[in-house]
Enzyme design. Sequence first.
Site, mmCIF file in Angstrom:
data_model
loop_
_atom_site.group_PDB
_atom_site.id
_atom_site.type_symbol
_atom_site.label_atom_id
_atom_site.label_comp_id
_atom_site.label_asym_id
_atom_site.label_seq_id
_atom_site.Cartn_x
_atom_site.Cartn_y
_atom_site.Cartn_z
ATOM 1 N N CYS A 178 0.589 -1.246 0.091
ATOM 2 C CA CYS A 178 0.189 0.129 -0.069
ATOM 3 C C CYS A 178 0.758 1.420 -0.113
ATOM 4 O O CYS A 178 0.354 2.210 -0.182
ATOM 5 C CB CYS A 178 -0.845 0.105 1.090
ATOM 6 S SG CYS A 178 -1.718 -1.732 1.460
ATOM 7 N N HIS A 310 -4.037 7.451 5.783
ATOM 8 C CA HIS A 310 -4.238 6.192 5.240
ATOM 9 C C HIS A 310 -5.757 5.469 5.419
ATOM 10 O O HIS A 310 -6.270 5.016 4.356
ATOM 11 C CB HIS A 310 -3.145 5.177 5.726
ATOM 12 C CG HIS A 310 -2.882 3.811 5.216
ATOM 13 N ND1 HIS A 310 -2.778 4.169 3.788
ATOM 14 C CD2 HIS A 310 -3.178 2.694 5.648
ATOM 15 C CE1 HIS A 310 -2.719 2.783 3.437
ATOM 16 N NE2 HIS A 310 -2.731 1.953 4.390
ATOM 17 N N HIS A 344 -9.770 1.365 -1.324
ATOM 18 C CA HIS A 344 -8.374 1.331 -0.993
ATOM 19 C C HIS A 344 -7.720 0.693 -2.209
ATOM 20 O O HIS A 344 -7.828 -0.369 -2.671
ATOM 21 C CB HIS A 344 -8.241 0.308 0.265
ATOM 22 C CG HIS A 344 -6.715 0.249 0.590
ATOM 23 N ND1 HIS A 344 -5.571 1.017 -0.086
ATOM 24 C CD2 HIS A 344 -5.752 -0.490 1.755
ATOM 25 C CE1 HIS A 344 -4.502 0.714 0.564
ATOM 26 N NE2 HIS A 344 -4.733 -0.163 1.467
#
Lengths: 418, 267
Positions: A178, A310, A344
């Site tokens: 990520c 995040h 995401h």
Amino acid sequence: MSQHNRTTAIAGARHARTLALTVQAFTATTAAGSGSGRLWDAVFNARSHLRVNDFTPTPVAAWIGRVPGLETAALPEQFAEWECRNNRLAWLALNEDGFIDAARTAIEHFGSRRVAVIMGTSTGSVGATEEGYARLTGAGSFPRDLLRPIVHTAHSLGDFVQHALGTSGPCVTVNTACSSSAKVFAQAERLIRMGVVDAAVVGGVDTLCGSVMYGFNSLQLLSPEPCRPFAADRNGISLGEAGGFALLSPAPAATEDKEAALSLTGWGESSDAYHMSSPQPDGLGAERAMLQALFNAGLSANAIDYINGHGTASLKNDEVEAAVVARNFPVTTRMSSTKGITGHALGAAGIVEAVISLLALQHDWIPGNVGTSIVDPLAAAHLALRGEANPMGHVLSNNFGFGGNNCALIFSKNGGVR
Amino acid sequence: MRVFVQGIGVWAPKLPDWQTAQAVIRGDAALPEMAAKRPTGALLAANERRRAPDTVVLALEVAAAACADAALDPTLLPSIFASTHGDLSVCDSMSTTLAASPELVSPIKFHNSVHNAAVGYWTIATGAVEASTALSASNETFAEGLLEAAVYALSEHRPVLLVVYDIQVVGGLASVTKSDGLFGVALVIAPEADQRTKCQLDIDWVDLPASVAPEISCSPAEAAVSGNALAPMLPALERIARGDTRPLVLPLARHRGLSLVVEETTP
């Protein structure tokens, strides 16, 4: 100009350690549609583009951020060797917002060997590999249409973008889950500061595939509902796909409005050294990355107007991230997650959220935290549940990946003068 | 640009350490007869060793060896890991499961499938909190990894750990990917020389007239890494082992190359 002179000349009063790089062009294509305009429209109007999972062949209870139109957007014939869903999205994204023209202009101006291509992804083209296994011939081989080696290796994306643009400078694919397409910005800054190249095309592309859908499901990290970042009742993530790019160089912006010039002014990178799929409980790794970004930018925490978190809506990430922000930033630093809009996007989350950060700077607008109603008390002091008009000078974007891989970026407008 | 090699780690089934590799390269010793299947995984907890993927035990083995050779604490070093193909075995296993019964994907196998799994395990095993990354650049993986390590060391004024590794392909992927055996190399790269320094590396760019094949290895060590995706980097180790100062061209994409010159350090 030597590297030292270049750094001190641009650092100026900020006492920055790293080189400020102008973001000459940027673009992102997400579940909200193609291009930054559609993305900003979703952000400004606080509109989620998540949908019930219709991607997996067998049921997985989840919501996803799926990019419209990929199934029919085959690559032009000259790129047939790289054909796969992930590279389709790369091409689609590259051709939005005049990005490919801006990149080609820079390549012509600096020379192709003086422009780097640094791309981030987590799964890359593995969807094509999964298809190969699903369609193995009797002899145990991939079928003929999938016998294209570049598509089945980790550098598929970087290699495709290099060929699409015609650069001959450094070219690499970063694959740190990520944090991938945030780290590309830091890597580009070092290359430019060292004088290896004069400009860099950075970005990331990640597409939905079996391994992430079933993999995250097996970790019980998926929410069966649209994700609720920083919510007291959050219960997991929503995966998304996206592609985006940014063009970086130290030169002044090509735009007429010098005051609107957007820059990458800092980066911070760290490792949790804790666990492969859970964050370090005290947020020490995340904190280290964020504080290093501030140090590199020559900024104190109270200079940050907005943090794009995040904020995956996993139980652990949001708890840890909220605590780190609460103990390091004043309440005038607003925070939100935009994953409730796009999902995401994993290896592309870094570039998508960098683009959102840049758009927020451009529009003097703090994005609202879409998807959430009841805010977790840990995040309440900082969370912008609804969007807020606010003069903006500096934005911090957080990206924390599997394996405890952390990267924080700082973007600034007009050298931070609001 | 000029950087310095502070420590070296090597592993292949018949080249279980840098000392053996140097001796074989120089012709001072023959390739060992016996070959371990994979490194022991000493850094990992006992219960993790057996299940750890090949890429993880391989990368950790050479990383630890390079740090020991440099007499440097791993926690001081940012880690730059690079692999051409990543873990081909985990990819084969995941893809096979997904094709047959996707709901049976195991969570551990999934987090082992990320390209940065090896560097993740390294930082966890050593407690190293500095920056870490995982790169790939196809046939240019070693060259681009070395470039990133040199740039990082020089721009951030600190030594870094570079680890490159590739393993053998299995299953359906073998129809599109070629790689045999296990081969890993680690280098501690520093911006300045000191008492640890083994040699200096001068890195420069060259234009190549057409697609140039990588230099072929000319030592008996070649047989130990033959067919591995990283085998083309062996001449770089041969230069270091022999103190051979002839420039080595590492091809990059699109008619460019890195020129590498290895020299003994001048104090």
